[in-house]
Every structure is written in structure tokens, then in C-alpha cells.
Design an enzyme around this catalytic site. Structure first.
Site, PDB file in Angstrom:
ATOM      1  N   HIS A 160       0.826  -1.209   0.000  1.00 40.29           N
ATOM      2  CA  HIS A 160       0.000   0.000   0.000  1.00 40.29           C
ATOM      3  C   HIS A 160       0.859   1.257   0.000  1.00 40.29           C
ATOM      4  O   HIS A 160       0.341   2.361  -0.183  1.00 40.29           O
ATOM      5  CB  HIS A 160      -0.900   0.020   1.243  1.00 40.29           C
ATOM      6  CG  HIS A 160      -2.118  -0.844   1.115  1.00 40.29           C
ATOM      7  ND1 HIS A 160      -3.068  -0.633   0.145  1.00 40.29           N
ATOM      8  CD2 HIS A 160      -2.542  -1.901   1.847  1.00 40.29           C
ATOM      9  CE1 HIS A 160      -4.032  -1.545   0.290  1.00 40.29           C
ATOM     10  NE2 HIS A 160      -3.727  -2.325   1.303  1.00 40.29           N
ATOM     11  N   ASP A 379      -8.190  -9.970 -18.142  1.00 39.52           N
ATOM     12  CA  ASP A 379      -7.975 -11.077 -19.076  1.00 39.52           C
ATOM     13  C   ASP A 379      -6.503 -11.156 -19.455  1.00 39.52           C
ATOM     14  O   ASP A 379      -5.982 -10.292 -20.158  1.00 39.52           O
ATOM     15  CB  ASP A 379      -8.843 -10.855 -20.319  1.00 39.52           C
ATOM     16  CG  ASP A 379      -8.685 -11.962 -21.360  1.00 39.52           C
ATOM     17  OD1 ASP A 379      -8.014 -12.969 -21.064  1.00 39.52           O
ATOM     18  OD2 ASP A 379      -9.223 -11.802 -22.466  1.00 39.52           O
TER      19      ASP A 379
END
Length: 441
Positions: A160, A379
Site C-alpha cells: 500500500h 484477461d
């Protein structure tokens, strides 16, 4: 439920395909990055098997493609191949990301049929002690896991310290495009954070709201589009003539989750406590000019919504409070971030300190909404993922919301163990939400 057994096949250090030039060897973090915790967020993407080839051979082919395209992607996102030198600097030394191949005999349907965070945790690269030790402070780790049915998961573990949800998605979009062989892949913007929010010396201060618990549970709930509409109609009706705005999906679902969480705490302790809900706001579209999603770094800041009395817990009251607090933040605070970012941060931290000083027993919840972010469209070349989830094994009292494929809202909640046992049986919650339904594929 049977335990999932994971076998580590290999661990590979993935370096940028083109070495980072010496003049870029030091990357200075922004002020907001400085304040962000150096902890890894994990996101797991699930892919059913869709090939007629031998699954093991196909897994090997896909793994090679993932590693090659990740190497290319790290050339563009070169700070992620470096190591954190201190709270404000990354050494871009090309030490690399880590890529782990793993396998299990369990079918993917075992997890998708009944999602269980304790089992999903085995799919995280950060759950393997040897991997963590060998990776030596890697900012990015990936685990590619083959299931007995041929299905796979890709878990991405990213610190983060240098990325919010928009930056994370930009990274994955760049990686998946490279994996599919797209000719022109978007290049991230790396210097915007530092120019908008120059780093400063702020020893001992943190912007993160950390809620620790000795033992806590994570649970998943689904609000269908119909049930969200039903809940919204109920709240609009209760608002009556005060219904000057149409509550959003996030507002109505979050109001119910927050109310039930407070109720669960009260049932456990026997008394009502004031509560603060910290909601993360995406500053990117609100800067002037807007910060593109392709910018690496953190551009998020939380604001607090207070429920100080039991009368505040009516759903319509919580929604009004959320809308009012959001409006005040956007109208009075955001402009300060556009100008003197350091002054805005220091003022916000001072206000937060005063809030906690005034309410020492306050119940704190932290919410992030990932709704409207495309989390089901990654994808790599063998179709979109059918599900994405994020395992939180570090912090309690958190609420994360994301879109479902049918227009509803999926909610991930962590609470103290005893409070969760009460929360997940709450009748008002179960009137609108399904508790951990299977993932239909």
C-alpha cells in the site's frame, strides 16, 4: 470443510526486462505515500479452465507468459521492482518482484462453491514464510496456483506504500495487455504524486486508521440489485419530505452494515458506544486538473462520519450523515488538498486526534468502496476472471464494497470474533443480504 493443501513448485525473481537507468535509481514518494502503511494488500483472481489442452502443460505455458509479461510491465512500473529504503524513498535497484508457482489437488469449485477466507489465504504469496524471507522486502509478489480441475488463481500482493486501488488496477491492466500481446500498452505516470504532494518530515504521524483485534473474522455478503433497490426505497420512504437526494447503492448498503455492526458491539458489551465510520475518498477526479488513474501512488483520503447517540442509528439518519459529511469534505477540504497539501494533511490529522481524544471509547470502522472499478475484467489471454476477492488478515472493523456482475453489491466485513458471530445472524441484515453464496460459473 477440508483444508486446502498447497505445494510450492517454484519461486522466481522477476526483474524488469530493461534495466532501470542510473538516473532513476531513487524514487521519492509523495506525502500521501509517506503516510500510507507499508503493508501488502492481497487480491486473488479466479479463472476456470477453458482449454482442451493438458492442464499441466497449459499451466506451464501460461506461467511463462505471465512471467515474461510481468518483466516487461516492471520496466514501465520500475519502482515496484525496487526496495523501500526508508519511509520516503524507494531504491530502484531492480531487485525484482517475486513470482511463485503453486498447485493443489483440490478443484476450483471447492472454493467457488463455498468461499472461505481461511482457505483462500493459502493462495496468498505472503502466507508462505519462506517466500516472504526469500523475497527480501519485495514490493510486489504474485502467486499463480493450478487446481486439480485445471482452473487457476492469480494472487497479486502489492504494498500500500505506493499504490491505491486505481494505481493497482492500472498495473494489472498494463500487465494483462502485455500478456495478451497488445501492441500499445499504456505507460504509467510516476511523478504526479510527488509534484502535487511533496514529501515532508512528519515523524511519528500516520494517516491510516488501524483497528487491531486479537481475534477477528472476515465474512462475505451479497446484496442483489433487487434487494439494494428494496433497501433504498425503504430509506427514501423514511426520509419523507427530507428526501432531497436519492441515496446511492453504497450509502444504503453501508448504512445497514454500519448499523448492524454497532448493534453487534452493543449486544456483546451491553452498552452503546459512539461510533466513527471513516470513508475513503478518491482524490484523483477532484484535483485540478484531475489526476489520471494511470498515476502511480496514493491519492486517497478518509473523512469521518459520526454516530454519537442511539437515535443516530436509524438508517435514514445514517444516510443523511454520510451524505452531509461527504458534502462538507468535498466543499471545505478537497480544495485545500489542491493547494497546500501539507497544510490540509496536518489539519486533518489534528482533527482526527481531537476526535479520538474527545471519544476515548469510540467504535471505529474503516470503509473502502471499490464499486465502479472494473475488478471482473482482467484477461491475461484466457478470459476474464469470474471472481475477485481480497483477504484481510491484518486489521479488524473494516468494510469493503465492490460490484457484482448483476448490478448488486458484494461486501467483505471483518469484526471481532464474538461480534461477527452476532453480526452474521442479524435478522435485519439477512432480510437484504445473502450470506456467502456460491460463485456461479
Amino acid at each position: 470443510m477440508s483444508e486446502i493443501k498447497i505445494e510450492i513448485i517454484s519461486r522466481n525473481c522477476i526483474k524488469p526486462s530493461t534495466p532501470t537507468p542510473p538516473y532513476l535509481e531513487t524514487f521519492r514518494l509523495s506525502l500521501l505515500d509517506q503516510l500510507s502503511p507499508n503493508i501488502h494488500g492481497n487480491s486473488t483472481f479466479f479463472y476456470p479452465y477453458n482449454s482442451t489442452n493438458d492442464p499441466i502443460s497449459e499451466f506451464s505455458t501460461r506461467s511463462k507468459l505471465l512471467r515474461k509479461s510481468l518483466s516487461e510491465t516492471l520496466t514501465r512500473f520500475y519502482p515496484l521492482a525496487g526496495r523501500l529504503q526508508d519511509a520516503s524513498t524507494i531504491g530502484c535497484n531492480d531487485d525484482g518482484a517475486f513470482f511463485i508457482e503453486a498447485r493443489t489437488d483440490s478443484p476450483l469449485s471447492d472454493i467457488l462453491g463455498s468461499p472461505d477466507f481461511n482457505r483462500i489465504q493459502h493462495l496468498l504469496p505472503t502466507s508462505d514464510k519462506e517466500t516472504v524471507e526469500i523475497s527480501n522486502g519485495s514490493m510486489l509478489l504474485v502467486q499463480f496456483t493450478l487446481f486439480g480441475c485445471g482452473g487457476t488463481t492469480v494472487t497479486i500482493s502489492l504494498t500500500h506504500k505506493i499504490a491505491d486501488i486505481a494505481a493497482f488496477i492500472a498495473l494489472i491492466q498494463s500487465w494483462t495487455a502485455a500478456c495478451r500481446g497488445v501492441a500499445e500498452v499504456a505507460v504509467p505516470e510516476l511523478d504526479i504524486g510527488g509534484s502535487l504532494f511533496p514529501q515532508r518530515e512528519i515523524l511519528g504521524m500516520s494517516a491510516s486508521v488501524h483497528i487491531a483485534a486479537e481475534k477477528f473474522k472476515a465474512r462475505r455478503f451479497i446484496f442483489s440489485e433487487f434487494k439494494v433497490g428494496e433497501l433504498r426505497s425503504r430509506i427514501i420512504s423514511a426520509l419523507g419530505k427530507e428526501a432531497e437526494f436519492k441515496p446511492s447503492r453504497v450509502e444504503v448498503v453501508l448504512a445497514l452494515i454500519w448499523r448492524c455492526a454497532i448493534s453487534s458491539s452493543r449486544s456483546k458489551t451491553g452498552s452503546f458506544k459512539p461510533s466513527a465510520l471513516f470513508q475513503a475518498v478518491n482524490l484523483r477526479p477532484r484535483m485540478d486538473p484531475p489526476v489520471p488513474d494511470s498515476a502511480l501512488g496514493n491519492f486517497v483520503w478518509p473523512f469521518a462520519v459520526m454516530a454519537e447517540e442511539e437515535g443516530d442509528l436509524e438508517l435514514q439518519e445514517l444516510v443523511k450523515k454520510m451524505r452531509k459529511s461527504m458534502k462538507e469534505f468535498l466543499e471545505k477540504k478537497v480544495n485545500k488538498f489542491k493547494g497546500d497539501g501539507f497544510g490540509a494533511v496536518m489539519e486533518a490529522l489534528k482533527e482526527r486526534g481531537e476526535l479520538f481524544k474527545k471519544n476515548k471509547d469510540i467504535l471505529v470502522y474503516k470503509c473502502s468502496s471499490w464499486c465502479k472499478f472494473a475488478l471482473l475484467e482482467f484477461d491475461f489471454g484466457w478470459g476474464n476472471n469470474v471472481w475477485m476477492t481480497s483477504v484481510n488478515n491484518l486489521v479488524s472493523n473494516t468494510i469493503a464494497l465492490m460490484d457484482t456482475q448483476d448490478g448488486g453489491v458484494e461486501v467483505l466485513v471483518t469484526l471481532d470474533e464474538q461480534e461477527m458471530d452476532i453480526f452474521e445472524q442479524h435478522q435485519e441484515l439477512l432480510q437484504y443480504a445473502l450470506r456467502n453464496p456460491s460463485i456461479i460459473i
